[in-house]
Design a protein around this motif. Structure first.
Motif, PDB file in Angstrom:
ATOM      1  N   VAL A   1      -0.406  -7.258  -0.187  1.00 43.26           N
ATOM      2  CA  VAL A   1       0.029  -6.519   1.000  1.00 43.26           C
ATOM      3  C   VAL A   1      -1.208  -5.884   1.631  1.00 43.26           C
ATOM      4  O   VAL A   1      -1.941  -5.149   0.968  1.00 43.26           O
ATOM      5  CB  VAL A   1       1.066  -5.427   0.633  1.00 43.26           C
ATOM      6  CG1 VAL A   1       1.434  -4.605   1.866  1.00 43.26           C
ATOM      7  CG2 VAL A   1       2.304  -6.055   0.008  1.00 43.26           C
ATOM      8  N   PRO A   2      -1.460  -6.172   2.903  1.00 44.19           N
ATOM      9  CA  PRO A   2      -2.648  -5.612   3.552  1.00 44.19           C
ATOM     10  C   PRO A   2      -2.628  -4.083   3.553  1.00 44.19           C
ATOM     11  O   PRO A   2      -1.560  -3.464   3.672  1.00 44.19           O
ATOM     12  CB  PRO A   2      -2.564  -6.145   4.990  1.00 44.19           C
ATOM     13  CG  PRO A   2      -1.654  -7.320   4.917  1.00 44.19           C
ATOM     14  CD  PRO A   2      -0.700  -7.037   3.801  1.00 44.19           C
ATOM     15  N   LEU A   3      -3.807  -3.495   3.405  1.00 42.19           N
ATOM     16  CA  LEU A   3      -3.915  -2.031   3.452  1.00 42.19           C
ATOM     17  C   LEU A   3      -3.316  -1.498   4.740  1.00 42.19           C
ATOM     18  O   LEU A   3      -3.506  -2.081   5.813  1.00 42.19           O
ATOM     19  CB  LEU A   3      -5.386  -1.612   3.356  1.00 42.19           C
ATOM     20  CG  LEU A   3      -6.016  -1.716   1.978  1.00 42.19           C
ATOM     21  CD1 LEU A   3      -7.517  -1.467   2.071  1.00 42.19           C
ATOM     22  CD2 LEU A   3      -5.377  -0.730   1.016  1.00 42.19           C
ATOM     23  N   GLY A   4      -2.582  -0.407   4.633  1.00 41.23           N
ATOM     24  CA  GLY A   4      -1.977   0.216   5.807  1.00 41.23           C
ATOM     25  C   GLY A   4      -0.613  -0.343   6.187  1.00 41.23           C
ATOM     26  O   GLY A   4       0.056   0.203   7.056  1.00 41.23           O
ATOM     27  N   TYR A   5      -0.197  -1.424   5.562  1.00 40.11           N
ATOM     28  CA  TYR A   5       1.105  -2.020   5.857  1.00 40.11           C
ATOM     29  C   TYR A   5       2.103  -1.619   4.775  1.00 40.11           C
ATOM     30  O   TYR A   5       1.738  -1.437   3.615  1.00 40.11           O
ATOM     31  CB  TYR A   5       1.023  -3.551   5.901  1.00 40.11           C
ATOM     32  CG  TYR A   5       0.377  -4.086   7.138  1.00 40.11           C
ATOM     33  CD1 TYR A   5       1.148  -4.496   8.213  1.00 40.11           C
ATOM     34  CD2 TYR A   5      -1.005  -4.170   7.233  1.00 40.11           C
ATOM     35  CE1 TYR A   5       0.546  -4.983   9.363  1.00 40.11           C
ATOM     36  CE2 TYR A   5      -1.610  -4.653   8.378  1.00 40.11           C
ATOM     37  CZ  TYR A   5      -0.833  -5.059   9.436  1.00 40.11           C
ATOM     38  OH  TYR A   5      -1.425  -5.542  10.573  1.00 40.11           O
TER      39      TYR A   5
ATOM     40  N   ILE B   1       8.437  -0.237   1.287  1.00 39.88           N
ATOM     41  CA  ILE B   1       7.868   0.959   0.678  1.00 39.88           C
ATOM     42  C   ILE B   1       6.454   1.132   1.208  1.00 39.88           C
ATOM     43  O   ILE B   1       5.740   0.146   1.403  1.00 39.88           O
ATOM     44  CB  ILE B   1       7.886   0.903  -0.872  1.00 39.88           C
ATOM     45  CG1 ILE B   1       7.170  -0.351  -1.401  1.00 39.88           C
ATOM     46  CG2 ILE B   1       9.302   0.968  -1.401  1.00 39.88           C
ATOM     47  CD1 ILE B   1       7.008  -0.394  -2.911  1.00 39.88           C
ATOM     48  N   PRO B   2       6.055   2.366   1.477  1.00 37.37           N
ATOM     49  CA  PRO B   2       4.695   2.592   1.976  1.00 37.37           C
ATOM     50  C   PRO B   2       3.671   2.136   0.945  1.00 37.37           C
ATOM     51  O   PRO B   2       3.807   2.414  -0.244  1.00 37.37           O
ATOM     52  CB  PRO B   2       4.621   4.106   2.173  1.00 37.37           C
ATOM     53  CG  PRO B   2       6.013   4.609   2.068  1.00 37.37           C
ATOM     54  CD  PRO B   2       6.806   3.592   1.322  1.00 37.37           C
TER      55      PRO B   2
ATOM     56  N   ASP C   1      -0.072   1.866  -6.524  1.00 33.50           N
ATOM     57  CA  ASP C   1      -1.147   1.123  -7.173  1.00 33.50           C
ATOM     58  C   ASP C   1      -1.286  -0.252  -6.511  1.00 33.50           C
ATOM     59  O   ASP C   1      -0.322  -1.001  -6.404  1.00 33.50           O
ATOM     60  CB  ASP C   1      -0.830   0.976  -8.662  1.00 33.50           C
ATOM     61  CG  ASP C   1      -1.916   0.265  -9.452  1.00 33.50           C
ATOM     62  OD1 ASP C   1      -2.866  -0.263  -8.853  1.00 33.50           O
ATOM     63  OD2 ASP C   1      -1.788   0.249 -10.690  1.00 33.50           O
ATOM     64  N   ARG C   2      -2.483  -0.579  -6.051  1.00 34.54           N
ATOM     65  CA  ARG C   2      -2.717  -1.842  -5.345  1.00 34.54           C
ATOM     66  C   ARG C   2      -2.367  -3.054  -6.197  1.00 34.54           C
ATOM     67  O   ARG C   2      -2.006  -4.101  -5.671  1.00 34.54           O
ATOM     68  CB  ARG C   2      -4.190  -1.936  -4.892  1.00 34.54           C
ATOM     69  CG  ARG C   2      -4.602  -0.908  -3.848  1.00 34.54           C
ATOM     70  CD  ARG C   2      -3.857  -0.980  -2.548  1.00 34.54           C
ATOM     71  NE  ARG C   2      -3.932  -2.303  -1.945  1.00 34.54           N
ATOM     72  CZ  ARG C   2      -3.100  -2.737  -1.020  1.00 34.54           C
ATOM     73  NH1 ARG C   2      -2.129  -1.982  -0.585  1.00 34.54           N
ATOM     74  NH2 ARG C   2      -3.224  -3.937  -0.516  1.00 34.54           N
TER      75      ARG C   2
END
Length: 174
Positions: free
Chosen positions: A87-91, A74-75, A80-81
């Motif tokens: 999960v690294p940002l952008g992944y 899922i993108p 919500d972080r």
């Protein structure tokens, strides 16, 4: 109850000895998939299908219910972080997709849906020990179905997509 660890689990991978002729859960897309696409998808490795069958002697045990599992992502943008912590940002966040779940109408209201959901979540939890996944995602068919999933800890990501973090799944089995 721990369905995955039972020696002779009533939930088995879809096989040629399964009788799906009379399966009808009331949802055409779920019925059609089981009868027309399950074998092909499983052979191609697109998804794995797990069936709960009637406890009868002989070959051709009728299917009471089934579900499918496959790998997905899922993108991470727009989620919500806190939900996909780590999960690294952008992944994209790696998840297990509970693609379909259905119970034959003659067997609905007997706890089989909950049993299959717990079996699916436990399989996902066990898989998370060997590969990176942050949870299970699914698409709810309607609001009633979404409410049912919410009662097990799933949260809504968008109009139909729902998610349960692996941490919440593990808490179900403590």
């Amino acid at each position: 109850m721990n369905p995955v660890e039972e020696k002779e689990s009533p939930v088995q991978k879809y096989g040629s000895d399964q009788d799906t002729d009379y399966f009808d859960c009331g949802e055409d897309s779920i019925n059609s998939f089981l009868k027309k696409n399950a074998v092909v998808n499983q052979k191609r490795g697109v998804s794995q299908i797990f069936c709960l069958r009637e406890n009868v002697d002989g070959v051709g045990k009728p299917v009471i219910g089934y579900y499918t599992l496959s790998a997905a992502a899922i993108p991470s943008s727009g989620v919500d972080r806190e939900i996909i912590k780590g999960v690294p940002l952008g992944y994209d966040a790696p998840v297990i997709l509970l693609g379909r779940i259905g119970i034959d109408k003659r067997h609905q209201g007997k706890g089989h849906g909950e049993f299959l959901l717990m079996d699916a979540l436990e399989r996902a939890m066990n898989a998370s020990n060997d590969l990176g996944v942050v949870g299970v995602v699914l698409d709810a068919l309607n609001e009633d179905v979404a409410s049912w999933y919410q009662s097990y800890g799933f949260i809504t990501l968008d109009e139909s997509k729902m998610f349960i973090p692996m941490k919440a799944i593990k808490a179900l089995f403590r």
